[in-house]
Enzyme design. Structure first.
Site, PDB file in Angstrom:
ATOM      1  N   THR A 173      44.682  60.169  13.937  1.00 20.65           N
ATOM      2  CA  THR A 173      44.066  58.900  13.529  1.00 20.65           C
ATOM      3  C   THR A 173      45.015  58.216  12.549  1.00 20.65           C
ATOM      4  O   THR A 173      45.345  58.786  11.515  1.00 20.65           O
ATOM      5  CB  THR A 173      42.698  59.127  12.857  1.00 20.65           C
ATOM      6  OG1 THR A 173      42.842  60.035  11.762  1.00 20.65           O
ATOM      7  CG2 THR A 173      41.705  59.699  13.848  1.00 20.65           C
ATOM      8  N   LEU A 218      22.458  52.640   5.368  1.00 22.89           N
ATOM      9  CA  LEU A 218      22.021  52.804   6.744  1.00 22.89           C
ATOM     10  C   LEU A 218      21.616  54.246   7.028  1.00 22.89           C
ATOM     11  O   LEU A 218      20.680  54.499   7.778  1.00 22.89           O
ATOM     12  CB  LEU A 218      23.129  52.402   7.716  1.00 22.89           C
ATOM     13  CG  LEU A 218      23.258  50.915   8.066  1.00 22.89           C
ATOM     14  CD1 LEU A 218      23.681  50.096   6.858  1.00 22.89           C
ATOM     15  CD2 LEU A 218      24.240  50.725   9.221  1.00 22.89           C
ATOM     16  N   HIS A 267      27.787  58.052  14.021  1.00 23.51           N
ATOM     17  CA  HIS A 267      28.611  58.168  12.813  1.00 23.51           C
ATOM     18  C   HIS A 267      28.134  59.319  11.934  1.00 23.51           C
ATOM     19  O   HIS A 267      28.925  60.172  11.516  1.00 23.51           O
ATOM     20  CB  HIS A 267      28.552  56.844  12.052  1.00 23.51           C
ATOM     21  CG  HIS A 267      29.276  56.822  10.745  1.00 23.51           C
ATOM     22  ND1 HIS A 267      30.513  56.215  10.577  1.00 23.51           N
ATOM     23  CD2 HIS A 267      28.948  57.313   9.518  1.00 23.51           C
ATOM     24  CE1 HIS A 267      30.903  56.342   9.312  1.00 23.51           C
ATOM     25  NE2 HIS A 267      29.963  57.008   8.640  1.00 23.51           N
ATOM     26  N   GLU A 268      26.827  59.360  11.654  1.00 22.67           N
ATOM     27  CA  GLU A 268      26.308  60.371  10.736  1.00 22.67           C
ATOM     28  C   GLU A 268      26.379  61.778  11.335  1.00 22.67           C
ATOM     29  O   GLU A 268      26.667  62.747  10.623  1.00 22.67           O
ATOM     30  CB  GLU A 268      24.874  60.040  10.333  1.00 22.67           C
ATOM     31  CG  GLU A 268      24.715  58.726   9.581  1.00 22.67           C
ATOM     32  CD  GLU A 268      25.551  58.626   8.318  1.00 22.67           C
ATOM     33  OE1 GLU A 268      25.974  59.669   7.780  1.00 22.67           O
ATOM     34  OE2 GLU A 268      25.794  57.504   7.859  1.00 22.67           O
ATOM     35  N   HIS A 305      29.683  63.243  10.666  1.00 26.09           N
ATOM     36  CA  HIS A 305      29.770  63.924   9.369  1.00 26.09           C
ATOM     37  C   HIS A 305      29.163  65.324   9.454  1.00 26.09           C
ATOM     38  O   HIS A 305      29.735  66.294   8.951  1.00 26.09           O
ATOM     39  CB  HIS A 305      29.022  63.131   8.294  1.00 26.09           C
ATOM     40  CG  HIS A 305      29.716  61.888   7.833  1.00 26.09           C
ATOM     41  ND1 HIS A 305      31.060  61.840   7.536  1.00 26.09           N
ATOM     42  CD2 HIS A 305      29.232  60.639   7.587  1.00 26.09           C
ATOM     43  CE1 HIS A 305      31.378  60.619   7.135  1.00 26.09           C
ATOM     44  NE2 HIS A 305      30.293  59.872   7.170  1.00 26.09           N
TER      45      HIS A 305
END
Length: 330
Positions: A263, A198, A238-239, A242
């Site tokens: 977490t 993705l 999401h990316e 990072h």
């Protein structure tokens, strides 16, 4: 507290590769060609590519160690009441569109839509934030104090039918588009097809390098016309996580460490649309995992939060002395 000595952590990077792939959570290596297929599960090549880069570059390994040390110091400073003096950081974004078909040539409206998703998710104003379970309400990030502003769109027609994870899209000499001042701008490349991947991103140790930024396959960019179940713009969320120094929430290992204390440790990636509570057992402790975190692998509709610890890590890299402080200077 989930802490690792840098030496132990580096060994984990240089050992057997963990991968993430849409069908089986395995990312291709930097030389692996894109594989055709229908996306059923989230795939992200960031950690795999990072491991190869760290293995091959002592300079990147040194930067990585320095960034992690700064992140830990910043977290300790926050606990002592020290905060960023200048508040929210607005990151300028350049979107580089490589297209072969009309569908791949994502529209200005869709780009604006993606920027809006990033701003909502990082501000904690996303419409699904109310779904955060009460168990995690106390550790939700809320406003991460990072915003995104579209600075420019660069478009280029191509005859390439597929792209791999070897950064070819980031060089004009290999058919791509050169990054715009990567020290000062977040460059996002959209490409037509990466097979079962993705997207992927570089981490802060690559700040300012020619290949620094985020890549997203066009079918998973924005919302309008995007492919279900990754059609809410969360691949970019999401990316970019990072890019701002967040690891996958399971630490890319069985009961691994994402270097964030709030977490819950989990056995592996979660996919699809899990139901809460979802119990895992790590180190003899059973509890529900935070599968709704943006750094897990669930469908777009099932992810809707960052944690406070993740916020701290992101703020540390955009701080005035952080690895991505150049994003303040545009």
């Amino acid at each position: 507290m989930k802490k690792l000595l840098f030496g132990a952590l580096m060994l984990s990077f240089l050992s057997a590769c963990n991968s993430d792939n849409i069908s089986n959570q395995t990312e291709g290596s930097e030389n692996t060609p894109a594989i055709s297929g229908t996306a059923l599960q989230r795939g992200c090549a960031s950690e795999e590519i990072r491991k190869v880069a760290l293995k091959n570059s002592s300079e990147l390994r040194q930067k990585y160690s320095e960034i992690e040390a700064k992140a830990e110091r910043f977290e300790n400073d926050m606990k002592l009441g020290k905060v960023l003096s200048d508040g929210t950081v607005e990151i300028p974004v350049v979107v580089n569109v490589l297209y072969r078909t009309t569908a791949e040539n994502v529209s200005d409206a869709r780009i604006a839509e993606q920027i809006a998703v990033l701003n909502a998710d990082y501000a904690g104003t996303n419409t699904d934030v109310s779904k955060i379970p009460s168990e995690f309400q106390g550790v939700k990030a809320g406003d991460v104090k990072v915003r995104f502003r579209l600075a420019n769109v660069v478009r280029k027609s191509t005859t390439k039918t597929s792209w791999g994870t070897n950064d070819a899209m980031k060089k004009a000499s290999t058919g791509g588009i050169d990054a715009t001042s990567p020290s000062n701008y977040l460059n996002i490349w959209t490409v037509g097809n990466m097979g079962q991947v993705l997207g992927y991103a570089t981490f802060p140790e690559s700040s300012g390098l020619w290949n620094d930024g985020v890549v997203i396959a066009a079918p998973y960019f924005g919302k309008t016309g995007a492919s279900s179940p990754f059609n809410l713009g969360r691949t970019a969320t999401h990316e970019v996580g990072h890019y701002l120094n967040l690891r996958h929430i399971w630490g890319d290992a069985n009961c691994g460490n994402d270097l964030v204390s709030d977490t819950p440790t989990q056995t592996t990636a979660n996919t699809g649309k899990p139901s809460y509570p979802l119990y895992n057992t790590c180190s003899g402790v059973q509890r529900s995992v935070m599968f709704m975190n943006y750094m897990d692998y669930v469908d777009d509709a099932a992810m809707f939060m960052f944690s406070a610890g993740q916020k701290t890590r992101m703020q540390s890299v955009v701080a005035s002395n952080g690895a991505r402080s150049g994003l303040r200077l545009y």
